[in-house]
Write a protein that holds these residues in place. Sequence first.
Motif, PDB file in Angstrom:
ATOM      1  N   ASP A 312       0.806  -1.227   0.000  1.00  0.00           N
ATOM      2  CA  ASP A 312       0.000   0.000   0.000  1.00  0.00           C
ATOM      3  C   ASP A 312       0.837   1.274   0.000  1.00  0.00           C
ATOM      4  N   GLU A 313       2.084   1.180  -0.340  1.00  0.00           N
ATOM      5  CA  GLU A 313       2.920   2.378  -0.489  1.00  0.00           C
ATOM      6  C   GLU A 313       3.368   2.455  -1.945  1.00  0.00           C
ATOM      7  N   GLN A 314       3.077   3.562  -2.560  1.00  0.00           N
ATOM      8  CA  GLN A 314       3.479   3.743  -3.945  1.00  0.00           C
ATOM      9  C   GLN A 314       3.542   5.237  -4.211  1.00  0.00           C
ATOM     10  N   MET A 315       4.479   5.643  -5.035  1.00  0.00           N
ATOM     11  CA  MET A 315       4.593   7.053  -5.391  1.00  0.00           C
ATOM     12  C   MET A 315       4.394   7.214  -6.887  1.00  0.00           C
ATOM     13  N   GLU A 316       3.391   7.993  -7.234  1.00  0.00           N
ATOM     14  CA  GLU A 316       3.237   8.374  -8.629  1.00  0.00           C
ATOM     15  C   GLU A 316       3.971   9.691  -8.817  1.00  0.00           C
ATOM     16  N   VAL A 317       4.847   9.737  -9.783  1.00  0.00           N
ATOM     17  CA  VAL A 317       5.686  10.922  -9.975  1.00  0.00           C
ATOM     18  C   VAL A 317       5.560  11.394 -11.421  1.00  0.00           C
ATOM     19  N   PRO A 318       4.586  12.250 -11.708  1.00  0.00           N
ATOM     20  CA  PRO A 318       4.497  12.816 -13.057  1.00  0.00           C
ATOM     21  C   PRO A 318       5.781  13.569 -13.408  1.00  0.00           C
ATOM     22  N   PHE A 319       5.975  13.833 -14.674  1.00  0.00           N
ATOM     23  CA  PHE A 319       7.227  14.436 -15.130  1.00  0.00           C
ATOM     24  C   PHE A 319       7.482  15.795 -14.465  1.00  0.00           C
ATOM     25  N   THR A 320       6.444  16.613 -14.323  1.00  0.00           N
ATOM     26  CA  THR A 320       6.608  17.923 -13.673  1.00  0.00           C
ATOM     27  C   THR A 320       7.082  17.758 -12.236  1.00  0.00           C
ATOM     28  N   THR A 321       6.502  16.796 -11.523  1.00  0.00           N
ATOM     29  CA  THR A 321       6.928  16.523 -10.150  1.00  0.00           C
ATOM     30  C   THR A 321       8.353  15.995 -10.123  1.00  0.00           C
ATOM     31  N   GLY A 322       8.679  15.154 -11.104  1.00  0.00           N
ATOM     32  CA  GLY A 322      10.041  14.626 -11.186  1.00  0.00           C
ATOM     33  C   GLY A 322      11.061  15.738 -11.328  1.00  0.00           C
ATOM     34  N   LYS A 323      10.742  16.763 -12.130  1.00  0.00           N
ATOM     35  CA  LYS A 323      11.660  17.895 -12.286  1.00  0.00           C
ATOM     36  C   LYS A 323      11.797  18.666 -10.977  1.00  0.00           C
ATOM     37  N   ASP A 324      10.674  18.853 -10.254  1.00  0.00           N
ATOM     38  CA  ASP A 324      10.738  19.553  -8.963  1.00  0.00           C
ATOM     39  C   ASP A 324      11.585  18.774  -7.957  1.00  0.00           C
ATOM     40  N   LEU A 325      11.408  17.449  -7.943  1.00  0.00           N
ATOM     41  CA  LEU A 325      12.224  16.615  -7.049  1.00  0.00           C
ATOM     42  C   LEU A 325      13.705  16.733  -7.391  1.00  0.00           C
ATOM     43  N   ALA A 326      14.004  16.749  -8.685  1.00  0.00           N
ATOM     44  CA  ALA A 326      15.394  16.860  -9.113  1.00  0.00           C
ATOM     45  C   ALA A 326      16.005  18.157  -8.617  1.00  0.00           C
ATOM     46  N   ARG A 327      15.279  19.258  -8.764  1.00  0.00           N
ATOM     47  CA  ARG A 327      15.799  20.552  -8.311  1.00  0.00           C
ATOM     48  C   ARG A 327      16.072  20.546  -6.810  1.00  0.00           C
ATOM     49  N   ALA A 328      15.158  20.002  -6.040  1.00  0.00           N
ATOM     50  CA  ALA A 328      15.317  19.996  -4.582  1.00  0.00           C
ATOM     51  C   ALA A 328      16.449  19.062  -4.157  1.00  0.00           C
ATOM     52  N   ALA A 329      16.506  17.886  -4.757  1.00  0.00           N
ATOM     53  CA  ALA A 329      17.505  16.890  -4.347  1.00  0.00           C
ATOM     54  C   ALA A 329      18.916  17.316  -4.706  1.00  0.00           C
ATOM     55  N   LEU A 330      19.069  18.030  -5.824  1.00  0.00           N
ATOM     56  CA  LEU A 330      20.399  18.390  -6.316  1.00  0.00           C
ATOM     57  C   LEU A 330      20.843  19.767  -5.842  1.00  0.00           C
ATOM     58  N   ALA A 331      20.036  20.402  -4.995  1.00  0.00           N
ATOM     59  CA  ALA A 331      20.401  21.712  -4.448  1.00  0.00           C
ATOM     60  C   ALA A 331      21.759  21.709  -3.731  1.00  0.00           C
ATOM     61  N   PRO A 332      22.161  20.612  -3.029  1.00  0.00           N
ATOM     62  CA  PRO A 332      23.487  20.621  -2.393  1.00  0.00           C
ATOM     63  C   PRO A 332      24.647  20.828  -3.368  1.00  0.00           C
ATOM     64  N   LEU A 333      24.410  20.647  -4.675  1.00  0.00           N
ATOM     65  CA  LEU A 333      25.476  20.836  -5.662  1.00  0.00           C
ATOM     66  C   LEU A 333      25.653  22.296  -6.055  1.00  0.00           C
ATOM     67  N   GLY A 334      24.815  23.196  -5.505  1.00  0.00           N
ATOM     68  CA  GLY A 334      25.040  24.619  -5.699  1.00  0.00           C
ATOM     69  C   GLY A 334      24.198  25.258  -6.782  1.00  0.00           C
ATOM     70  N   GLU A 335      24.190  26.599  -6.764  1.00  0.00           N
ATOM     71  CA  GLU A 335      23.331  27.371  -7.662  1.00  0.00           C
ATOM     72  C   GLU A 335      23.706  27.189  -9.132  1.00  0.00           C
TER      73      GLU A 335
END
Length: 600
Positions: A312-335
Amino acid sequence: MAKMIPTRNEVAEEYTWKLSDLFPSDDAWRTEFSRLHETMAQLSSYKGHLGESAQTLLAFLRLQDQMEVDGDRLLSYAFRKTDEDTRAPAYQEMSAQAHNFVVELEQALSFETPELLAIDEERLASFYQSAPELEHYRLLLTRIRRKKEHTLSAEGEELLASAGSMGQAPGSIFSLLNNADLTFADAVDSQGSRHPVTHGSYIPLMESPDRTLRESAFRSLYAGYGALKNTCSAVLSAQMKQLQFFAEARRYPSALHAALAETEVPVEIYHNLIETVHQHLPTMHRYVRLRKKLLGLDQLHYYDLYAPMVADEQMEVPFTTGKDLARAALAPLGEEYLRMLNEGFDNRWIDVYENQGKRSGAYSAGVYGVHPFVLLNYTDTLSDAFTLVHEMGHALHSYLSNHHQSPTYAGYKIFVAEVASTCNEALLIHHLLNGTKEPKRRAYLINHFLERFRATLYRQTMFAEFELWCSEQTQQGRALTADTLCAKYGELNRLYYGEDIEADPEIALEWARIPHFYYNFYVYQYATGFASAVALSQRILKEGKPAVDDYLRFLSGGCSSDPVTLLQGAGVDLSTPAPISDALRYFDHLLGEMESLLGV
């Protein structure tokens, strides 16, 4: 109702890559194709003259650099257009022309290495003195001259170059067979609904909680390959034979030595990977037992390996959400890294969704002086979000190297190709885990990353061991038949996965569907890259800017040094077993946390 795969012209333009950044039209490509043949003739005119003077050598190397840049654009357009719809005859023809162009160029330049080797050290030293601009090419010339014992006469080099198209044939045949010709019966779920089985849909079907659907898709896929197993074995055998031919022609001890010499990687690293992973196989067996227990199965099958272990755990990640996740996750790599990431997102670097005839899988292809192009087959799953950050890791590695290095040294060795991509994945899982304390969600996310470990470090090492065995069999003159390949592959599955999973006969056919066996000892680098990426991501998260600066210098390094040294500069030493062992101990740690979270 079965989901229909759209045709190419039914996909919205915003989700397709912008190939007009390479050429505005097919006609423009054809014009450039003709012009580059003229440039090829100019390069050929230097035959017999490279040792005459420093200025002649400098002019030749500069023209060759320009040909590299222009040719890269030419090839990329042809191959990207072909991958949009592998069935399209016009682009099959264009791709064939591009392949032939590569062979013709190799033939035209076959004189280069023998002539460079014929220049004696004293004369070459005088060239550097009389034309200081040649200093730029010193590393390139040193690398070429290092291969003296593996270089033939001018006539021999020309002959090997002319054999290049035959060497490419097995990979080309497999690609057409796998992407254009091979089809699979629909899978049927527990409700009787039908689901198309394609290269793009297969893994999502394997991740379904419906076991009937998983088994049906599994049997459908391997029935397709099973019907062609003798053809597939013949093509793979041809691949191994052509690699052995070129290795012997160049006087290398083996095809493995020949492949790794091109990337400046000691063969000990390849063997060390397999040996170190073998030492940690009990942890993989423990993971398989946990999967069997959590799924509540009396018998665990290979079609259960991708099923969600956390109910009962599943994540649907549309492409727009995937891009937002990428931006947040990769923030430690700098501006600056995020600026480049957004440039790719906003300017159609990415071909997002599957369409009929589109090449399967995912990749990134850098183009000097333009930008990278990323192929996806996005289906809105968490796996697709990981694939997105993975391929953008490749893309920005190419982007940085192309911006910071000249054409001579921009192309990084494939040994480090998987590091940036997998570092992004490690940062994504860290971001996702940081975002929740809820035990079930954490267990779901940990399971996802454990699957990445299984699929990348363990499974790709198994592939590497299989590829090495195929090569050794060929070198020893033993036949690679469908039966011998299946027997060995089944044996390796039992070794890597243990006794708690059923020996489904279909899995012994998996070798028939792996395109990377046509990439010449590529797969081991997924595993070494994964281990390196785990180490780098942990250093970035712990140390911040100093680690990021070292990492970005590594990404910007191209091939300005050998890849092992470049990685050492970022803090990872793969000349020792430590990075592999440390990564596998991290796998053990995550497995322990998952067991604790789920109370097993």
